[in-house]
Scaffold this active site. Structure first.
Site, PDB file in Angstrom:
ATOM      1  N   LYS A  64       0.810  -1.081  -0.010  1.00 50.50           N
ATOM      2  CA  LYS A  64       0.211   0.075  -0.063  1.00 50.50           C
ATOM      3  C   LYS A  64       0.761   1.330  -0.090  1.00 50.50           C
ATOM      4  O   LYS A  64       0.555   1.946  -0.792  1.00 50.50           O
ATOM      5  CB  LYS A  64      -0.950   0.044   1.328  1.00 50.50           C
ATOM      6  CG  LYS A  64      -0.123   0.224   2.540  1.00 50.50           C
ATOM      7  CD  LYS A  64      -1.337   0.343   3.546  1.00 50.50           C
ATOM      8  CE  LYS A  64      -0.732   0.619   5.043  1.00 50.50           C
ATOM      9  NZ  LYS A  64       0.227   1.989   4.816  1.00 50.50           N
ATOM     10  N   THR A  65       1.896   1.267   0.704  1.00 50.16           N
ATOM     11  CA  THR A  65       2.744   2.489   0.680  1.00 50.16           C
ATOM     12  C   THR A  65       3.412   2.591  -0.698  1.00 50.16           C
ATOM     13  O   THR A  65       3.431   3.943  -1.030  1.00 50.16           O
ATOM     14  CB  THR A  65       3.988   2.140   1.723  1.00 50.16           C
ATOM     15  OG1 THR A  65       3.357   1.856   2.947  1.00 50.16           O
ATOM     16  CG2 THR A  65       4.653   3.393   1.813  1.00 50.16           C
ATOM     17  N   ASP A 252      -3.581   7.920   4.081  1.00 49.68           N
ATOM     18  CA  ASP A 252      -3.085   6.676   4.668  1.00 49.68           C
ATOM     19  C   ASP A 252      -3.744   6.077   5.767  1.00 49.68           C
ATOM     20  O   ASP A 252      -4.269   7.039   6.720  1.00 49.68           O
ATOM     21  CB  ASP A 252      -1.579   6.721   4.654  1.00 49.68           C
ATOM     22  CG  ASP A 252      -1.223   5.377   4.878  1.00 49.68           C
ATOM     23  OD1 ASP A 252      -1.482   4.563   4.326  1.00 49.68           O
ATOM     24  OD2 ASP A 252       0.300   5.450   5.377  1.00 49.68           O
ATOM     25  N   GLU A 253      -3.893   4.877   5.761  1.00 50.30           N
ATOM     26  CA  GLU A 253      -4.246   4.252   7.139  1.00 50.30           C
ATOM     27  C   GLU A 253      -5.860   4.742   7.469  1.00 50.30           C
ATOM     28  O   GLU A 253      -6.055   4.919   8.827  1.00 50.30           O
ATOM     29  CB  GLU A 253      -3.439   4.373   8.363  1.00 50.30           C
ATOM     30  CG  GLU A 253      -1.859   3.724   8.096  1.00 50.30           C
ATOM     31  CD  GLU A 253      -1.927   2.250   8.077  1.00 50.30           C
ATOM     32  OE1 GLU A 253      -3.085   1.605   8.175  1.00 50.30           O
ATOM     33  OE2 GLU A 253      -0.769   1.709   8.139  1.00 50.30           O
ATOM     34  N   GLN A 330      -7.487  -4.436   9.637  1.00 54.98           N
ATOM     35  CA  GLN A 330      -6.335  -4.308  10.424  1.00 54.98           C
ATOM     36  C   GLN A 330      -6.672  -2.777  11.476  1.00 54.98           C
ATOM     37  O   GLN A 330      -5.958  -2.211  11.777  1.00 54.98           O
ATOM     38  CB  GLN A 330      -5.073  -3.828   9.524  1.00 54.98           C
ATOM     39  CG  GLN A 330      -4.532  -5.040   8.952  1.00 54.98           C
ATOM     40  CD  GLN A 330      -3.280  -4.729   8.097  1.00 54.98           C
ATOM     41  OE1 GLN A 330      -2.267  -4.533   9.105  1.00 54.98           O
ATOM     42  NE2 GLN A 330      -3.161  -4.690   6.918  1.00 54.98           N
ATOM     43  N   ARG A 676       2.006 -10.449  10.560  1.00 56.46           N
ATOM     44  CA  ARG A 676       3.152 -10.272  10.626  1.00 56.46           C
ATOM     45  C   ARG A 676       4.476 -11.160  10.366  1.00 56.46           C
ATOM     46  O   ARG A 676       5.607 -10.729  10.119  1.00 56.46           O
ATOM     47  CB  ARG A 676       3.453  -9.729  12.143  1.00 56.46           C
ATOM     48  CG  ARG A 676       2.684  -8.741  12.854  1.00 56.46           C
ATOM     49  CD  ARG A 676       2.670  -7.538  12.001  1.00 56.46           C
ATOM     50  NE  ARG A 676       1.377  -7.559  11.106  1.00 56.46           N
ATOM     51  CZ  ARG A 676       1.049  -6.663  10.198  1.00 56.46           C
ATOM     52  NH1 ARG A 676       1.888  -5.754   9.576  1.00 56.46           N
ATOM     53  NH2 ARG A 676       0.116  -6.682   9.252  1.00 56.46           N
TER      54      ARG A 676
END
Length: 860
Positions: A64-65, A252-253, A330, A676
């Site tokens: 995504k980044t 973002d997020e 998330q 993770r």
């Protein structure tokens, strides 16, 4: 001679477009922007879809980044906007710096002139300084930190004659912060919530606090967005200017946004109307002027109501080019105000929005992704996506049960040592716990093994403030000459002994060359201190004398509890209404429990000195230890997930306070933990765990039965002692899976294996480790029905302890006698029928005959 054709007879030639896959198309693609190379189709669609509202659902490890930064690079390279016309919002300064760095690499030059790339609060603060006078502030206003806020609120409480011990300023600060995160001004706070503090004075104190901030020319972090929202609503011309300035908005997020951040974004993301703009806003961070813009309508007729007060939903066509990147699976920060509904209602808030799902994971192996996806699929409140990988399936997710939390720590420690022998770097190993108090046993185990470790997102257990305070009391008891320890707690909790008193003690100690404690003993016999301070200091000296005398006749664990209670330290945290007070009390109980492993106070303090001495550098190869919340955004080759038990994970407090919404957030937390891991994810649970200072028999987490059996493998604990079935609670559906092999060769283990092979209705399984028990089933929790999982009607039979494997863990003589009447927290009342070391066979009134360790029962 050139012959000319009459215009009327010329045959038109159709416009030419290169054929897909043809030479021209391939040649043109070869000279396209290099930053687009390497993107998969979904990522490229997210980058190139520039017009209108776009929601990019980016699962864990899907890049995504890269999508966000490439999208900015694409906007700039296509000339759709100048750097100062792009609003890009992140949650951390680190993320903003990383985006600028990546943009520079993509475009081949440093990215300058992007003043609107930053965090919500940094951008909100910049806007507020431009228009400070509209908030009754000056442009050089001060932003207060939490300590400054608490001090200011204490002054207000004193002015209102409110007892700050019953109604702590820190509690009021938390309430005000919560109100501001929801976009509520003092006049908008519901009366019921205002009544929660100081018998209904919460709202009045909030208003007084805001007034005081204006007088001090100050703002807190909540004001940086709250005042923006108020200015935008009360001054449409100001809002209109920013709406026209920002041609593209990127967030973002998005799943972690709270209500205030949502309102701020919704106001800015509405397209301006055709009315002429009046206000002037700087064109650059220093002084420039945007073109006139259009005024947004105050209310969109016919639109659906918004999820938040004071906000309306924009009608179709009234929103601009906004792109939000996030993952509803998330969203794990609901406890600090994040609203997962913000991302769930994106298509409702922005009609006609395009939703692009990034589901190709570049981090984890197939089995890990399948387990994580199957787990999160049990949530109802989600937009839905399934992570996939083109990588190999890799190793299955393992589930391991332990007798207790100590065995769990030993087993994970030995597993890490084995990974290290196989060449794995410690930096690629992480332990993710649900609660911070779980870390203590791992820290102690790592010190014993000599394994370097670091705690991410907070101090190590023995470095926490409350633990250092408690240890300081014990150090003074052990050594009255420990000046550093005495100085730390002389006024903790508050005793009216300020800096002047401590300085007087230092002066006397230096002159007479004696310890501070002896200086205090001497000072209280004089009139050098005021009566109140002298009395407090005399009481403290007397307390230490009494505790030192008790040390000779009292167990060091009991002494520690006595000290914490009589000193008022426990009471101090019990009265503290801050969010972390409960966790600090849990840590204090864990500290007392940790002392049981040592013969005396001296031995315990020597152990602590070894723990505190481990101060490796940031570059040291070390195991990472952190909570699941702190692990967001990180990744490791090997991830251990201990403590998957009911009450701990999912957290009972979360279930009690939030119900099904809390359960779904806990499940999202499990999804984050699993994703993770790149190569190995290892889940652990314990049959017995001490919580709040009391041993409890635990139930395996409902999340275990929500994992797909095809992607999970059951393994045995390497922690030493053995246990039965799935923690003594009978079968789960994993029992149908092939049993693992065992390396044990003791006679007891061989007898247990022979018994298992004979069958006979027992459920020993390959993982019983020397116990056998009657089968019982633990029903799988599903998304249907209100209950969170239950046992079947069949109860487990008596445990049979076999051979040397368990005998190795015994060696003490029980204090109980035959026929003693006892009580067990789970099985109730019963009578001892047989004693074997510290193992008791007990005939319980209702549960039948069972074998238990004597430490789990008490005399009736």
């Amino acid at each position: 001679m050139i012959r000319m054709t009459e215009p009327s007879k010329i045959t038109s030639v159709p416009d030419h477009q290169p054929a897909a896959g043809g030479i021209a198309a391939r040649a043109r693609a070869s000279v396209g922007p290099k930053y687009l190379s390497g993107l998969n189709p979904e990522q490229r669609e997210a980058v190139e879809t520039l017009d209108g509202p776009v929601l990019v659902l980016a699962g864990a490890g899907t890049g995504k980044t890269r999508v966000l930064t490439t999208r900015i690079a694409h906007i700039l390279s296509q000339g759709r906007a100048r750097p100062a016309e792009i609003l890009s919002v992140t949650f951390t300064n680190k993320a903003a710096r990383e985006m600028k760095h990546r943009l520079g690499q993509m475009l081949g030059h440093a990215v300058e002139g992007m003043p609107w790339l930053g965090t919500f609060h940094s951008i909100g603060g910049r806007i507020l300084r431009f228009h400070a006078e509209l908030a009754q502030l000056k442009s050089n206003f001060t932003v207060l930190d939490v300590d400054d806020q608490v001090r200011l609120l204490k002054q207000l409480l004193q002015a209102e004659n409110i007892d700050d011990k019953r109604w702590p300023a820190r509690m009021l600060a938390g309430l005000i912060d919560g109100w501001k995160n929801r976009g509520l001004m003092p006049s908008q706070v519901p009366s019921g919530e205002a009544a929660m503090f100081a018998n209904g004075k919460g709202g009045k104190l909030y208003a007084s606090y805001q007034e005081r901030l204006k007088i001090l020319n100050a703002a807190d972090f909540g004001d940086l967005l709250l005042e923006n929202i108020r200015i935008f609503r009360e001054h449409p011309d100001i809002l209109r200017q920013y709406q026209q300035r920002f041609k593209f908005i990127l967030v973002d997020e998005y799943q972690d946004t709270n209500v205030a951040q949502y309102l701020w974004l919704r106001l800015l993301s509405q397209a301006p109307s055709k009315a002429a703009a009046q206000a002037v806003i700087p064109e650059r961070v220093e002084d420039a002027n945007p073109e006139s813009g259009d005024e947004p309508s105050a209310r969109d007729s016919g639109s659906a109501p918004s999820a938040h007060p004071g906000m309306t939903v924009a009608a179709a066509g009234s929103t601009k080019n906004i792109c939000c990147v996030g993952d509803d699976d998330q969203s794990i920060y609901g406890w600090r105000g994040a609203e997962v509904d913000n991302i769930l209602r994106f298509e409702h808030d922005f009609p006609g929005a395009k939703v692009i799902r990034l589901e190709r994971n570049y981090r984890s192996t197939g089995h890990i992704l399948a387990a994580a996806s199957h787990l999160i699929a049990h949530n109802e409140g989600r937009l839905g996506k399934t992570l996939r990988t083109e990588d190999q399936d890799g190793e299955k997710v393992t589930v391991t049960g332990s007798w207790d939390s100590e065995e769990e720590a030993r087993g994970i420690g030995e597993e890490i040592e084995q990974l290290q022998r196989q060449g794995e770097k410690l930096n690629e190993i992480a332990i993710l716990v649900r609660a911070s108090y779980q870390m203590r046993e791992f820290e102690d185990r790592f010190v014993t093994l000599g394994l370097p470790y670091r705690v991410i997102g907070g101090p190590r257990f023995y470095e926490r403030a409350e633990i250092r305070d408690a240890l300081a009391y014990l150090r003074v008891i052990n050594s009255p000459a420990d000046d550093l320890a005495f100085e730390r707690i002389v006024n903790t909790p508050k005793r009216g002994l300020g800096d002047a008193t401590v300085q007087m003690l230092h002066d006397r100690a230096r002159k007479r060359r004696i310890p501070l404690f002896e200086a205090a003993r001497a000072v209280v016999e004089t009139d050098e201190l005021k009566p109140k301070a002298r009395g407090s200091l005399r009481d403290l000296v007397a307390q230490f004398d009494r505790w030192r005398a008790q040390r000779e006749v009292t167990a060091h664990t009991d002494l520690a509890q006595i000290v914490l209670d009589e000193s008022g330290y426990t009471e101090m945290w019990q009265k503290d209404r801050s969010a972390d007070a409960a966790g600090r009390l849990e840590n204090l109980k864990e500290l007392v429990r940790s002392m049981e492993e040592f013969e005396n106070l001296q031995g315990f303090l020597e152990h602590i000195s070894l723990v505190m001495d481990r101060d490796g550098g940031a570059e040291e190869d070390a195991v990472s230890l952190m909570t699941l919340h702190s692990a967001k955004g990180l990744e490791f080759d090997n991830v251990f997930l201990p403590g998957w038990e009911e009450g701990l994970f999912p957290s009972q407090r979360t279930l009690d306070e939030q119900g099904r919404a809390g359960l779904e957030e806990e499940r999202r937390l499990g999804h984050v933990g699993l994703t993770r891991a790149r190569r190995r994810a290892m889940i652990y649970f314990a049959t017995n765990r001490r919580i709040h200072g009391t041993w409890s028999t635990t139930i395996p987490s409902r999340f275990l039965d929500e994992l797909p059996a095809a992607n999970v493998e059951i393994t045995e604990s390497k922690g030493g002692s053995a246990w039965g079935g799935t923690g003594g609670y009978g079968a789960s559906r994993f029992d149908d899976m092939e049993a693992f092999g065992s390396s044990y060769t003791t006679p007891g283990w061989q007898r247990a294996q022979a018994n298992r092979n004979r069958g006979g209705g027992r459920n020993s399984g390959g993982r019983s480790g020397g116990f056998e028990e009657e089968a019982a089933t633990f029903s799988s929790s599903s998304s249907s029905g209100p209950d969170f999982g239950s046992f079947s009607s069949r109860r487990r039979g008596p445990l049979t302890i076999e051979g040397e494997l368990v005998a190795k863990s015994t060696g003490t003589t029980s204090e109980f006698s035959l026929s003693d009447r006892v009580f067990h927290q789970k099985f109730g009342y019963g009578r001892v029928t047989k004693i074997d070391g510290n193992k008791l066979t007990i005939a319980f009134d209702k549960a039948g005959e069972k074998k238990v360790v004597d430490s789990f029962v008490q005399r009736a």
